[in-house]
Motif scaffolding. Structure first.
Motif, PDB file in Angstrom:
ATOM      1  N   HIS A 195       0.857  -1.186   0.000  1.00  0.00           N
ATOM      2  CA  HIS A 195       0.000   0.000   0.000  1.00  0.00           C
ATOM      3  C   HIS A 195       0.893   1.237   0.000  1.00  0.00           C
ATOM      4  O   HIS A 195       1.301   1.745   1.040  1.00  0.00           O
ATOM      5  N   ILE A 196       1.178   1.744  -1.189  1.00  0.00           N
ATOM      6  CA  ILE A 196       2.122   2.861  -1.363  1.00  0.00           C
ATOM      7  C   ILE A 196       1.630   4.116  -0.638  1.00  0.00           C
ATOM      8  O   ILE A 196       2.415   4.826  -0.008  1.00  0.00           O
ATOM      9  N   ASN A 218      -5.998  11.917  -0.742  1.00  0.00           N
ATOM     10  CA  ASN A 218      -6.414  10.884  -1.702  1.00  0.00           C
ATOM     11  C   ASN A 218      -5.245   9.983  -2.090  1.00  0.00           C
ATOM     12  O   ASN A 218      -5.401   8.765  -2.203  1.00  0.00           O
ATOM     13  N   ILE A 219      -4.071  10.574  -2.282  1.00  0.00           N
ATOM     14  CA  ILE A 219      -2.876   9.789  -2.624  1.00  0.00           C
ATOM     15  C   ILE A 219      -2.555   8.836  -1.487  1.00  0.00           C
ATOM     16  O   ILE A 219      -2.268   7.658  -1.705  1.00  0.00           O
ATOM     17  N   GLU A 220      -2.596   9.344  -0.249  1.00  0.00           N
ATOM     18  CA  GLU A 220      -2.246   8.524   0.911  1.00  0.00           C
ATOM     19  C   GLU A 220      -3.266   7.406   1.155  1.00  0.00           C
ATOM     20  O   GLU A 220      -2.944   6.412   1.796  1.00  0.00           O
ATOM     21  N   ASN A 221      -4.461   7.568   0.647  1.00  0.00           N
ATOM     22  CA  ASN A 221      -5.473   6.521   0.761  1.00  0.00           C
ATOM     23  C   ASN A 221      -5.458   5.559  -0.424  1.00  0.00           C
ATOM     24  O   ASN A 221      -6.187   4.564  -0.414  1.00  0.00           O
ATOM     25  N   SER A 222      -4.641   5.852  -1.430  1.00  0.00           N
ATOM     26  CA  SER A 222      -4.560   5.001  -2.618  1.00  0.00           C
ATOM     27  C   SER A 222      -3.553   3.882  -2.402  1.00  0.00           C
ATOM     28  O   SER A 222      -2.499   4.085  -1.815  1.00  0.00           O
ATOM     29  N   THR A 258      -2.081   2.377  -4.903  1.00  0.00           N
ATOM     30  CA  THR A 258      -1.036   2.562  -5.916  1.00  0.00           C
ATOM     31  C   THR A 258      -0.933   4.043  -6.273  1.00  0.00           C
ATOM     32  O   THR A 258      -1.898   4.796  -6.132  1.00  0.00           O
ATOM     33  N   VAL A 259       0.247   4.434  -6.725  1.00  0.00           N
ATOM     34  CA  VAL A 259       0.495   5.800  -7.172  1.00  0.00           C
ATOM     35  C   VAL A 259       1.317   5.691  -8.446  1.00  0.00           C
ATOM     36  O   VAL A 259       2.256   4.897  -8.512  1.00  0.00           O
ATOM     37  N   ASP A 260       0.954   6.524  -9.450  1.00  0.00           N
ATOM     38  CA  ASP A 260       1.713   6.417 -10.705  1.00  0.00           C
ATOM     39  C   ASP A 260       3.164   6.842 -10.496  1.00  0.00           C
ATOM     40  O   ASP A 260       3.479   7.620  -9.606  1.00  0.00           O
ATOM     41  N   GLU A 261       4.023   6.277 -11.316  1.00  0.00           N
ATOM     42  CA  GLU A 261       5.475   6.406 -11.129  1.00  0.00           C
ATOM     43  C   GLU A 261       5.946   7.856 -11.128  1.00  0.00           C
ATOM     44  O   GLU A 261       6.771   8.244 -10.303  1.00  0.00           O
ATOM     45  N   GLN A 262       5.421   8.692 -12.027  1.00  0.00           N
ATOM     46  CA  GLN A 262       5.847  10.096 -12.090  1.00  0.00           C
ATOM     47  C   GLN A 262       5.470  10.840 -10.812  1.00  0.00           C
ATOM     48  O   GLN A 262       6.265  11.595 -10.262  1.00  0.00           O
ATOM     49  N   LYS A 263       4.264  10.609 -10.323  1.00  0.00           N
ATOM     50  CA  LYS A 263       3.815  11.256  -9.085  1.00  0.00           C
ATOM     51  C   LYS A 263       4.658  10.768  -7.910  1.00  0.00           C
ATOM     52  O   LYS A 263       5.013  11.530  -7.021  1.00  0.00           O
ATOM     53  N   LEU A 264       5.011   9.476  -7.929  1.00  0.00           N
ATOM     54  CA  LEU A 264       5.836   8.901  -6.868  1.00  0.00           C
ATOM     55  C   LEU A 264       7.219   9.565  -6.843  1.00  0.00           C
ATOM     56  O   LEU A 264       7.765   9.835  -5.768  1.00  0.00           O
ATOM     57  N   ILE A 265       7.766   9.853  -7.998  1.00  0.00           N
ATOM     58  CA  ILE A 265       9.065  10.535  -8.093  1.00  0.00           C
ATOM     59  C   ILE A 265       8.964  11.934  -7.472  1.00  0.00           C
ATOM     60  O   ILE A 265       9.825  12.360  -6.697  1.00  0.00           O
ATOM     61  N   GLU A 266       7.878  12.654  -7.778  1.00  0.00           N
ATOM     62  CA  GLU A 266       7.672  13.995  -7.219  1.00  0.00           C
ATOM     63  C   GLU A 266       7.517  13.940  -5.697  1.00  0.00           C
ATOM     64  O   GLU A 266       8.072  14.768  -4.977  1.00  0.00           O
ATOM     65  N   ILE A 267       6.753  12.957  -5.238  1.00  0.00           N
ATOM     66  CA  ILE A 267       6.527  12.816  -3.800  1.00  0.00           C
ATOM     67  C   ILE A 267       7.837  12.491  -3.085  1.00  0.00           C
ATOM     68  O   ILE A 267       8.146  13.055  -2.035  1.00  0.00           O
ATOM     69  N   ALA A 268       8.624  11.582  -3.670  1.00  0.00           N
ATOM     70  CA  ALA A 268       9.905  11.212  -3.072  1.00  0.00           C
ATOM     71  C   ALA A 268      10.811  12.436  -2.953  1.00  0.00           C
ATOM     72  O   ALA A 268      11.462  12.650  -1.924  1.00  0.00           O
ATOM     73  N   LYS A 269      10.827  13.248  -3.991  1.00  0.00           N
ATOM     74  CA  LYS A 269      11.647  14.462  -3.967  1.00  0.00           C
ATOM     75  C   LYS A 269      11.152  15.416  -2.877  1.00  0.00           C
ATOM     76  O   LYS A 269      11.951  15.979  -2.131  1.00  0.00           O
ATOM     77  N   ALA A 270       9.842  15.576  -2.744  1.00  0.00           N
ATOM     78  CA  ALA A 270       9.272  16.469  -1.733  1.00  0.00           C
ATOM     79  C   ALA A 270       9.550  15.961  -0.319  1.00  0.00           C
ATOM     80  O   ALA A 270       9.743  16.752   0.602  1.00  0.00           O
ATOM     81  N   LEU A 271       9.581  14.638  -0.150  1.00  0.00           N
ATOM     82  CA  LEU A 271       9.850  14.048   1.167  1.00  0.00           C
ATOM     83  C   LEU A 271      11.348  13.872   1.428  1.00  0.00           C
ATOM     84  O   LEU A 271      11.742  13.434   2.500  1.00  0.00           O
ATOM     85  N   THR A 276      14.267   8.533  -1.463  1.00  0.00           N
ATOM     86  CA  THR A 276      14.266   7.932  -2.795  1.00  0.00           C
ATOM     87  C   THR A 276      12.942   7.212  -3.033  1.00  0.00           C
ATOM     88  O   THR A 276      12.222   6.871  -2.091  1.00  0.00           O
ATOM     89  N   VAL A 277      12.635   6.970  -4.302  1.00  0.00           N
ATOM     90  CA  VAL A 277      11.438   6.207  -4.661  1.00  0.00           C
ATOM     91  C   VAL A 277      11.532   4.814  -4.050  1.00  0.00           C
ATOM     92  O   VAL A 277      10.547   4.278  -3.532  1.00  0.00           O
ATOM     93  N   GLU A 278      12.742   4.246  -4.066  1.00  0.00           N
ATOM     94  CA  GLU A 278      12.942   2.909  -3.498  1.00  0.00           C
ATOM     95  C   GLU A 278      12.659   2.914  -1.997  1.00  0.00           C
ATOM     96  O   GLU A 278      12.142   1.945  -1.458  1.00  0.00           O
ATOM     97  N   ALA A 279      13.006   4.013  -1.315  1.00  0.00           N
ATOM     98  CA  ALA A 279      12.739   4.105   0.123  1.00  0.00           C
ATOM     99  C   ALA A 279      11.241   4.050   0.388  1.00  0.00           C
ATOM    100  O   ALA A 279      10.803   3.425   1.353  1.00  0.00           O
ATOM    101  N   ILE A 280      10.469   4.694  -0.472  1.00  0.00           N
ATOM    102  CA  ILE A 280       9.014   4.641  -0.309  1.00  0.00           C
ATOM    103  C   ILE A 280       8.504   3.233  -0.603  1.00  0.00           C
ATOM    104  O   ILE A 280       7.747   2.663   0.183  1.00  0.00           O
ATOM    105  N   LYS A 281       8.946   2.673  -1.721  1.00  0.00           N
ATOM    106  CA  LYS A 281       8.464   1.339  -2.116  1.00  0.00           C
ATOM    107  C   LYS A 281       8.847   0.270  -1.097  1.00  0.00           C
ATOM    108  O   LYS A 281       8.091  -0.661  -0.852  1.00  0.00           O
ATOM    109  N   ASN A 282      10.024   0.390  -0.497  1.00  0.00           N
ATOM    110  CA  ASN A 282      10.523  -0.636   0.417  1.00  0.00           C
ATOM    111  C   ASN A 282      10.296  -0.298   1.888  1.00  0.00           C
ATOM    112  O   ASN A 282      10.765  -1.018   2.764  1.00  0.00           O
TER     113      ASN A 282
END
Length: 139
Positions: A9-10, A41-45, A47-60, A63-69
């Protein structure tokens, strides 16, 4: 109702990372240029599309891998290991620093010292004024 989150649950992972970084949804929304409701809405989803995930990772600032793992267990293990390794490190020069004093106590001591210095300065000014008034009366 189970409180266990699904491991993939991303949105929940994003939420937990944001919370651990002490960031509010509004702050993340501003960083992403979207509304707070969109962040919710994103936090309740699941899945999140890859481009949005990249933006979120940068804002947080992760890394994207840190979020996924991301996993709660890994975070607790990290902090528990960090705490265990820091015990007894006073005097060791292994890179772990452990305060032997309370920084707040040091701040209070500093404030008290500044207060005493101010009082002495104020008394010196009063003495100077008194001396000058005596000189003026003497003329």
């Amino acid at each position: 109702m189970s409180t266990v989150t699904r491991p993939n649950h991303i949105g929940r992972k994003i939420s937990r990372i944001r919370e651990l970084k002490d960031m509010k949804q509004e702050a993340l929304a501003i960083a992403l240029g979207i509304s707070q409701q969109a962040v919710s809405n994103i936090e309740n989803s699941e899945t999140v599309d890859e481009q949005k995930l990249i933006e979120i990772a940068k804002a947080l600032d992760v890394t994207v891998e840190a979020i996924k793992n991301f996993s709660e267990e890994a975070v607790f293990n990290y902090f528990n290991n960090f705490y265990d390794n820091s015990q007894g490190s006073v005097g060791n020069h292994d890179g772990n620093h452990h305060c032997t004093f309370n920084p707040l106590d040091k701040l209070i001591e500093s404030v008290e010292e500044n207060k005493k210095l101010y009082e002495r300065l104020l008394q010196a000014e009063k003495d100077k004024i008194e001396y000058l008034e005596k000189l003026l009366k003497g003329k």
